[in-house]
Design a protein around this motif. Structure first.
Motif, PDB file in Angstrom:
ATOM      1  N   ASP A  58       8.438  14.368 -20.011  1.00 56.00           N
ATOM      2  CA  ASP A  58       8.463  14.720 -18.588  1.00 56.00           C
ATOM      3  C   ASP A  58       9.379  13.833 -17.753  1.00 56.00           C
ATOM      4  O   ASP A  58       9.461  14.005 -16.541  1.00 56.00           O
ATOM      5  CB  ASP A  58       7.041  14.677 -18.000  1.00 56.00           C
ATOM      6  CG  ASP A  58       6.373  13.311 -18.185  1.00 56.00           C
ATOM      7  OD1 ASP A  58       7.078  12.332 -18.510  1.00 56.00           O
ATOM      8  OD2 ASP A  58       5.141  13.224 -18.003  1.00 56.00           O
ATOM      9  N   LYS A  77       0.942   6.641 -19.867  1.00 53.99           N
ATOM     10  CA  LYS A  77      -0.220   7.484 -19.590  1.00 53.99           C
ATOM     11  C   LYS A  77      -1.360   7.077 -20.522  1.00 53.99           C
ATOM     12  O   LYS A  77      -1.134   6.771 -21.695  1.00 53.99           O
ATOM     13  CB  LYS A  77       0.111   8.969 -19.814  1.00 53.99           C
ATOM     14  CG  LYS A  77       1.343   9.475 -19.072  1.00 53.99           C
ATOM     15  CD  LYS A  77       1.141   9.508 -17.578  1.00 53.99           C
ATOM     16  CE  LYS A  77       2.270  10.245 -16.880  1.00 53.99           C
ATOM     17  NZ  LYS A  77       3.602   9.705 -17.143  1.00 53.99           N
ATOM     18  N   ASP A 137       2.344  24.396 -19.854  1.00 51.25           N
ATOM     19  CA  ASP A 137       1.845  23.367 -18.942  1.00 51.25           C
ATOM     20  C   ASP A 137       1.382  22.133 -19.715  1.00 51.25           C
ATOM     21  O   ASP A 137       0.397  22.180 -20.445  1.00 51.25           O
ATOM     22  CB  ASP A 137       0.696  23.932 -18.109  1.00 51.25           C
ATOM     23  CG  ASP A 137       0.298  23.015 -16.965  1.00 51.25           C
ATOM     24  OD1 ASP A 137       0.870  21.910 -16.869  1.00 51.25           O
ATOM     25  OD2 ASP A 137      -0.576  23.396 -16.165  1.00 51.25           O
ATOM     26  N   HIS A 166       0.226  19.472 -18.364  1.00 52.10           N
ATOM     27  CA  HIS A 166      -0.806  18.743 -17.611  1.00 52.10           C
ATOM     28  C   HIS A 166      -2.181  19.392 -17.712  1.00 52.10           C
ATOM     29  O   HIS A 166      -3.103  18.984 -17.006  1.00 52.10           O
ATOM     30  CB  HIS A 166      -0.402  18.637 -16.138  1.00 52.10           C
ATOM     31  CG  HIS A 166       0.906  17.940 -15.928  1.00 52.10           C
ATOM     32  ND1 HIS A 166       1.097  16.608 -16.232  1.00 52.10           N
ATOM     33  CD2 HIS A 166       2.110  18.393 -15.462  1.00 52.10           C
ATOM     34  CE1 HIS A 166       2.341  16.264 -15.956  1.00 52.10           C
ATOM     35  NE2 HIS A 166       2.969  17.320 -15.493  1.00 52.10           N
ATOM     36  N   SER A 167      -2.335  20.407 -18.527  1.00 54.35           N
ATOM     37  CA  SER A 167      -3.639  21.045 -18.662  1.00 54.35           C
ATOM     38  C   SER A 167      -3.905  21.425 -20.114  1.00 54.35           C
ATOM     39  O   SER A 167      -2.983  21.744 -20.860  1.00 54.35           O
ATOM     40  CB  SER A 167      -3.719  22.298 -17.773  1.00 54.35           C
ATOM     41  OG  SER A 167      -2.873  23.317 -18.263  1.00 54.35           O
ATOM     42  N   THR A 184      -4.615  13.693 -10.445  1.00 56.55           N
ATOM     43  CA  THR A 184      -3.664  14.749 -10.808  1.00 56.55           C
ATOM     44  C   THR A 184      -2.803  15.056  -9.597  1.00 56.55           C
ATOM     45  O   THR A 184      -3.178  14.766  -8.452  1.00 56.55           O
ATOM     46  CB  THR A 184      -4.380  16.045 -11.256  1.00 56.55           C
ATOM     47  OG1 THR A 184      -5.091  16.604 -10.139  1.00 56.55           O
ATOM     48  CG2 THR A 184      -5.338  15.783 -12.395  1.00 56.55           C
ATOM     49  N   SER A 185      -1.651  15.647  -9.844  1.00 55.28           N
ATOM     50  CA  SER A 185      -0.743  15.985  -8.749  1.00 55.28           C
ATOM     51  C   SER A 185      -1.323  17.067  -7.854  1.00 55.28           C
ATOM     52  O   SER A 185      -0.912  17.208  -6.705  1.00 55.28           O
ATOM     53  CB  SER A 185       0.609  16.438  -9.316  1.00 55.28           C
ATOM     54  OG  SER A 185       0.434  17.522 -10.198  1.00 55.28           O
TER      55      SER A 185
END
Length: 674
Positions: A144, A150, A182, A184-185, A477-478
């Motif tokens: 990313d 992380k 995605d 992030h999920s 989270t964003s």
């Protein structure tokens, strides 16, 4: 396992069969090459033959040979890089012990061991780590682009096993959602098959290791769930296409103009002869004679120049380890008009330092921090018998200072790590903001002593240890722009929910106050990143009810994230007690001011993207020389009406030299209009 794609990295554009047809098709898509091909083919017609055929085909073949050779060399380098990635050796757990397997032979269902600083070869669920806490830090810059580490956590039930070999004796199955882009999920479940029945354990994105991330601490064991083209990394990668530079397009356009000029000349010559006889044959012969007006050697020289330029870039000592992945467009570096840059970690050092702390009626920063340290010492020097007195509603200064410092020391995802070399303690977290705040609490006297999946220990200025049980965590989270944690005090047994986040979100969650918005604006104008801290005390009954509803939401396979957020919002995020506001500074990179000024003077238009408040972005833009001297600054914020956006854009067009600062909502409305 045959149902799943092989775990092969492939970035090549061609294979042995498709190479020649595709390259020839791409080359003759250019009018320049097609023109000379038609001229050469015309020499097989006796009436149009002028001179030797070889004089027409030899230059064209030479041009195509150079181009095909360059394309083949570029693709061969991609092939070698792919082979290197596919041949990397990993350890796989099996009933026969640990086996060494190349990355290409890894399959869905394999349990692989990823060592420190080793690339993750496939998308995995994290089962175990060498860290006692079950935490594992990874680097995601190849996935990313972010340089922050992380944190990932192992599945609790498998982390608690006696050893790695016990994983092979576990009876169960993993349900993973359909592959998607995605990163992030993730929604999945780990089903344990036990004599008493099935036990379901929810899996989130925090329990995953995506392909091309790198394990940064300890080693990890992962269960492979996606391979090859179904991994997040591959699904977010576009298949390599042929890149055409502006210079090639310009040459192609000029060759069309020159071809038209030769046609006009040929028609003119036939017209001067009065169109007598087989005038159309003479016209084609004139076209062939005038074809030398278009220099075929131009394309050869251009391709060879690009190849040399690419080699010089890779060999430049000022930019070591640079890889030119395609040699067809290196000259485009000199045609850049827009520079798009992130702020944090790019223009700034990503080295945060807490500068301001506001408690509503009191503010600390600069010289007053020394006074704050002495007050922290006083606040935490309470004798055990009087400790509960400090938490009563008598809001004296010591009590409020204790509450805010304690909240900052608990509400984070930071893990202290002791170096094996010199026994020094370093803090690891997914965000430098988190580390900055924990370092600040340490500097004022409250130190993060240890942390694992279930407990946090703090050390007071008197070297007393305060223990807290971690009941639940809610990562940042964003989308939510906040993070929270529920802890139980090891001494009093009190359960407290702490939360911190962006002021735009937290303002709707905390109890009414008359100072938060104003102070956030003041800190933002100083270029500080603001963070709001709040808390809520929970009774045992309230927490049990939350735990029941949240547990049901965590194992749901439909709209899991939405259901979890709904439970948190309904039970926890209501009328939180506002504790304070922090202002964190992120210093600029060395020489960033001179660099941006030089780029701006060279005619580049620079866009800076940041998640900070619009006042903070303006302050950073000025200090980084993103805005030139005496340049006007136009701010567009909170515009939701298209007509209002149109008026703002019309006003902006009337200014000759102006810097635009625009928020995300207004930008989205403006883009729709354009």
């Amino acid at each position: 396992q045959n149902r799943y794609p092989p775990n092969i990295v492939r970035n090549q554009k061609y294979n042995i069969v498709s190479f020649l047809p595709l390259v020839l098709y791409e080359q003759f898509s250019f009018f320049f090459n097609l023109y000379f091909l038609l001229v050469a083919l015309s020499q097989f017609i006796p009436a149009l033959k002028i001179g030797y055929i070889v004089t027409y085909f030899a230059p064209l073949c030479f041009v195509l040979t150079v181009t095909i050779g360059k394309e083949g060399y570029d693709d061969w380098k991609r092939y070698k890089r792919d082979q290197e990635a596919n041949a990397q050796i990993y350890q796989r757990l099996s009933p026969n012990g640990i086996e060494n397997v190349p990355s290409a032979n890894i399959r869905v269902g394999d349990m692989i061991v990823v060592q420190k600083n080793q690339r993750v070869p496939a998308d995995c669920v994290l089962l175990r780590t060498t860290e006692i806490s079950g935490a594992c830090f990874i680097r995601t810059d190849q996935l990313d682009g972010e340089t922050d580490w992380k944190m990932r956590t192992a599945v609790p039930s498998t982390q608690k096993l006696a050893n790695d070999a016990a994983l092979l004796r576990v009876s169960g199955s993993v349900y993973a959602e359909k592959p998607h882009k995605d990163i992030h999920s993730f929604v999945g479940n780990l089903n344990h098959h036990m004599p008493t029945g099935e036990q379901i354990e929810p899996l989130r994105v925090d329990n995953t290791l995506w392909t091309n991330t790198v394990v940064a601490s300890g080693s990890a064991i992962g269960l492979v769930i996606y391979t090859g083209r179904e991994t997040r990394a591959v699904m977010n990668t576009n298949f390599p296409s042929t890149k055409v530079g502006l210079l090639d397009c310009e040459i192609n356009r000029l060759s069309k103009i020159l071809a038209f000029v030769t046609l006009v000349l040929a028609v003119s010559m036939v017209a001067l002869n009065g169109f007598r006889g087989l005038w159309y044959t003479y016209m084609f012969r004139f076209l062939i004679l005038f074809s030398s007006i278009i220099p075929i050697s131009l394309r050869v020289n251009l391709d060879m120049g690009k190849t040399v330029y690419s080699m010089q870039i890779m060999g430049d000592d000022n930019i070591p380890d640079t890889i030119v992945r395609t040699s067809t467009i290196p000259e485009e570096l000199g045609r850049i008009e827009y520079l798009l840059t992130d702020k944090t970690g790019t223009l700034t050092k990503n080295d945060m330092e807490l500068k301001r702390l506001h408690l509503g009626t009191m503010a600390y920063g600069g010289d007053s921090m020394d006074e704050f340290r002495s007050q922290v010492e006083t606040a935490f020097s309470t004798r055990p018998g009087q400790e509960t007195f400090r938490f009563k509603r008598a809001r004296d200064i010591s009590s409020r200072i204790r509450e805010i410092v304690q909240a900052l020391a608990l509400c984070h995802n930071v893990t202290p790590v002791i170096s094996e070399i010199d026994n020094t303690v370093t803090y690891q977290a997914s965000s430098p903001d988190e580390v900055a705040i924990v370092k600040w609490t340490e500097s004022v006297g409250l130190t993060l002593f240890s942390r694992d999946l279930t407990t946090i220990q703090l050390r007071t200025p008197e070297a007393r240890t305060l223990s807290y049980e971690i009941l639940d965590t809610f990562p940042f989270t964003s989308e939510t722009k906040r993070m929270g944690i529920i802890v139980r005090d090891g001494t009093t047994g009190e359960i407290t929910f702490y939360q911190k986040g962006a002021d735009t979100v937290m303002a709707r969650i905390v109890q009414y106050n008359d100072w938060l918005e104003e102070e956030c604006g003041n800190m933002a104008r100083e270029g500080l990143r603001t963070l709001v801290i709040a808390r809520k005390r929970l009774s045992e009954d309230t927490y049990r009810e939350f735990q029941r509803r949240y547990g049901e939401a965590k194992i749901s396979m439909n709209d899991r994230n939405a259901l979890m957020e709904a439970v948190v919002s309904d039970v926890l995020e209501r009328d939180l007690e506002l504790l304070g506001l922090t202002g964190v500074e992120d210093k600029l990179q060395d020489d960033v001011k001179n660099t941006l000024e030089l780029l701006r003077n060279a005619g580049l238009r620079i866009w800076m993207l940041t998640g900070d408040k619009i006042e903070t972005a303006t302050c950073i833009a000025i200090s980084a020389k993103l805005v030139s001297r005496n340049q006007a600054i136009q701010q567009i914020a909170k515009v939701s009406d298209p007509m209002q956006a149109l008026d703002e854009l019309d006003f902006l067009r009337g200014k000759s030299d102006c810097c635009l600062v625009i928020d995300g909502e207004s930008l989205q409305v403006s883009i729709r209009l354009l």
